[in-house]
Design an enzyme around this catalytic site. Structure first.
Site, PDB file in Angstrom:
ATOM      1  N   HIS A   1       0.822  -1.228   0.000  1.00 28.13           N
ATOM      2  CA  HIS A   1       0.000   0.000   0.000  1.00 28.13           C
ATOM      3  C   HIS A   1       0.853   1.274   0.000  1.00 28.13           C
ATOM      4  O   HIS A   1       0.434   2.299   0.510  1.00 28.13           O
ATOM      5  CB  HIS A   1      -0.953   0.041   1.198  1.00 28.13           C
ATOM      6  CG  HIS A   1      -1.680  -1.242   1.448  1.00 28.13           C
ATOM      7  ND1 HIS A   1      -2.911  -1.514   0.904  1.00 28.13           N
ATOM      8  CD2 HIS A   1      -1.338  -2.345   2.161  1.00 28.13           C
ATOM      9  CE1 HIS A   1      -3.306  -2.725   1.288  1.00 28.13           C
ATOM     10  NE2 HIS A   1      -2.349  -3.260   2.039  1.00 28.13           N
TER      11      HIS A   1
ATOM     12  N   SER B   1      14.318  21.267 -16.637  1.00 25.00           N
ATOM     13  CA  SER B   1      13.124  22.101 -16.763  1.00 25.00           C
ATOM     14  C   SER B   1      13.529  23.462 -17.309  1.00 25.00           C
ATOM     15  O   SER B   1      14.606  23.972 -16.991  1.00 25.00           O
ATOM     16  CB  SER B   1      12.483  22.250 -15.379  1.00 25.00           C
ATOM     17  OG  SER B   1      11.748  23.441 -15.304  1.00 25.00           O
TER      18      SER B   1
ATOM     19  N   LYS C   1      16.045  21.398 -11.585  1.00 21.64           N
ATOM     20  CA  LYS C   1      15.366  20.128 -11.814  1.00 21.64           C
ATOM     21  C   LYS C   1      16.155  19.103 -12.624  1.00 21.64           C
ATOM     22  O   LYS C   1      16.855  19.440 -13.564  1.00 21.64           O
ATOM     23  CB  LYS C   1      14.040  20.381 -12.541  1.00 21.64           C
ATOM     24  CG  LYS C   1      13.041  21.139 -11.718  1.00 21.64           C
ATOM     25  CD  LYS C   1      12.325  20.249 -10.738  1.00 21.64           C
ATOM     26  CE  LYS C   1      11.118  19.665 -11.412  1.00 21.64           C
ATOM     27  NZ  LYS C   1      10.425  18.750 -10.549  1.00 21.64           N
TER      28      LYS C   1
ATOM     29  N   GLU D   1       9.267   8.046 -16.986  1.00 17.46           N
ATOM     30  CA  GLU D   1       7.854   8.451 -17.057  1.00 17.46           C
ATOM     31  C   GLU D   1       7.257   8.068 -18.403  1.00 17.46           C
ATOM     32  O   GLU D   1       6.100   7.649 -18.497  1.00 17.46           O
ATOM     33  CB  GLU D   1       7.725   9.962 -16.821  1.00 17.46           C
ATOM     34  CG  GLU D   1       7.999  10.350 -15.377  1.00 17.46           C
ATOM     35  CD  GLU D   1       8.199  11.843 -15.185  1.00 17.46           C
ATOM     36  OE1 GLU D   1       8.223  12.275 -14.035  1.00 17.46           O
ATOM     37  OE2 GLU D   1       8.337  12.577 -16.177  1.00 17.46           O
TER      38      GLU D   1
END
Ligand code: ARG
Length: 455
Positions: free
Chosen positions: A157, A278, A284, A291
């Site tokens: 979980h 970024s 970043k 992804e």
């Protein structure tokens, strides 16, 4: 209708809109090599069975071989105005060797030809995806061996659950990938069926030797029903399904790495070469490649829905709808291929931040189940042990005490079975070493898994 394979009965030229709409060369050009190889075997069979003169078969074969060489060298120019790759190669052969080239299409239709080419493509790609999966497993195995000493909190979980070896978690993915390879191998059995000789729908009155063609092409079986052979695309569906499962596994693996790489967890550092920055936030370093692997799972599921829907309700036998099987198939193969390649490379530079791992292990509640089993070993029932340890955890939470900060006297309030040795359980290495059941996370078991030939 000169360049078409079917012009005879038509008195009007095809409407340009229809021509554009029906053609498939823009994507089925990927089948060029397979089309040539399939046609070479077919021509040899026609010659051997004296369906066409041996001399002409020889000419066709050498013409096709020179086209094949060009395709392999990348110098074969695809003419996008042809209807499909089968027409294009036939037209090229016509130009090369003249009228005799037309004999190639004897005892053949594009219906069985396209089924053959697609099956050859699938067989080939199944082999290469299995090879790639091996490379990825090897890379993950290397990473696991390098980090054999790292214990992390395993989650259920997405909550801290129990300590596990990081390599145990990696090997869990290797198991999944090994099953993916098994599934692909099994799928290949059903792909490995040679449909040529089925012709358009009903077979042929000409004395073909279908087994000869199958042998030439390395197929282990020939199809047993000509109508099935030109109608069936379940082998494509099955392969796309297998690839969708691979993609699902890769997306879960990517997600775990993304979580580990986030600042909140910070236990893994993905190499710069696999991240992008970024335009607005100079600090970043984003895990975009992972992804995209996660996101491309959508493409794979989409392909599966696409092909399942295309095939639904089609009357036997061939229908032009079936031409649309190729884009989802090619897309799935290419998506899975690039995702595996990226992951295999990424593991080579993936670093584990051991200090951060130790920070995550500060939560001693991950040893609760170990304390429970400690009591079970002393004869307390599982239910009772569960209650006792649950109460101790709550006691600590109320007083902001870690388990190691609770005194033995306090432990004994909950059960007289506790001795000083209970504190020895509050240790990550100890915890994993205790899980020595077959397939468990103890170093002994994990080393056994690492030795498994499947990896
Ligand atoms: N390009 C077609 C396909 O991929 C070839 C088969 C065409 N056959 C036909 N009877 N129109 O399916």
């Amino acid at each position: 209708m000169k360049n078409k394979l079917w012009g005879g009965r038509f008195s009007k030229k095809t409407n340009p809109l229809v021509e554009e709409f029906t053609k498939s060369i823009q994507f089925d050009k990927k089948l060029a090599e397979y089309d040539c190889i399939g046609s070479i075997a077919h021509a040899k069979m026609l010659g051997k069975c004296n369906i066409i003169p041996k001399k002409d078969a020889g000419k066709i074969v050498s013409g096709l071989n020179s086209i094949l060489n060009k395709i392999k060298k990348g110098s074969f120019k695809i003419n996008n105005s042809a209807e499909d790759i089968h027409t294009m190669i036939q037209n090229t052969l016509d130009k090369k060797i003249g009228r005799k080239a037309q004999m190639l299409h004897t005892a053949r239709s594009r219906n069985d030809q396209v089924a053959l080419d697609t099956r050859m493509y699938c067989k080939d790609k199944i082999d290469s995806i299995i090879e790639l999966l091996k490379t990825l497993k090897k890379s993950m195995k290397g990473f696991s061996v390098k980090n054999m000493d790292v214990v992390i909190p395993g989650f259920t979980h997405l909550q801290n659950a129990q300590p596990v070896l990081l390599s145990h978690q990696m090997l869990a993915y290797c198991e999944m990938l090994a099953r993916d390879a098994d599934r692909l191998m099994d799928c290949k059995k059903r792909v490995d069926v040679m449909p040529l000789g089925s012709c358009a729908i009903s077979g042929t009155s000409l004395p073909v030797d279908r087994n000869f063609t199958a042998k030439e092409l390395g197929f282990s079986k020939i199809s047993t029903n000509s109508m099935d052979a030109v109608s069936d695309r379940d082998f494509v569906i099955e392969l796309i399904f297998c690839l969708a499962v691979v993609g699902m596994h890769l997306s879960r693996l990517s997600e775990d790495l993304i979580i580990w790489n986030s600042q909140v967890f910070g236990i893994a550092d993905i190499g710069d070469e696999f991240c992008t920055g970024s335009s607005m936030m100079p600090q970043k370093k984003n895990p975009d490649a992972l992804e995209l692997i996660r996101g491309k799972c959508g493409t794979l599921y989409g392909s599966l829905a696409e092909i399942m829907t295309i095939m639904k309700g089609l009357p036997l036998t061939y229908n032009r709808d079936m031409q649309l099987d190729k884009e989802p198939l090619f897309k799935s193969i290419e998506t899975v291929k690039s995702s595996i390649e990226i992951l295999a490379a990424l593991f080579k530079s993936l670093k584990i931040n051991k200090e951060k791992v130790l920070e995550l292990l500060q939560d001693e509640s991950i040893y609760a189940a170990d304390i429970m089993e400690y009591l079970v070993k002393k004869g307390v029932t599982l239910k009772e042990s569960h209650d006792i340890v649950g109460k101790i955890v709550a006691y600590g939470l109320d007083r902001k005490l870690k388990l190691s900060e609770i005194s033995l006297k306090e432990f004994r309030i909950f059960s007289p079975k506790f001795n000083r040795d209970v504190y020895g359980l509050l240790n990550p290495e100890k915890s994993v070493s205790l899980k020595n059941s077959f397939g468990g996370t103890s170093p002994k078991q994990v080393r056994k898994q690492l030795k498994n030939a499947r990896f």
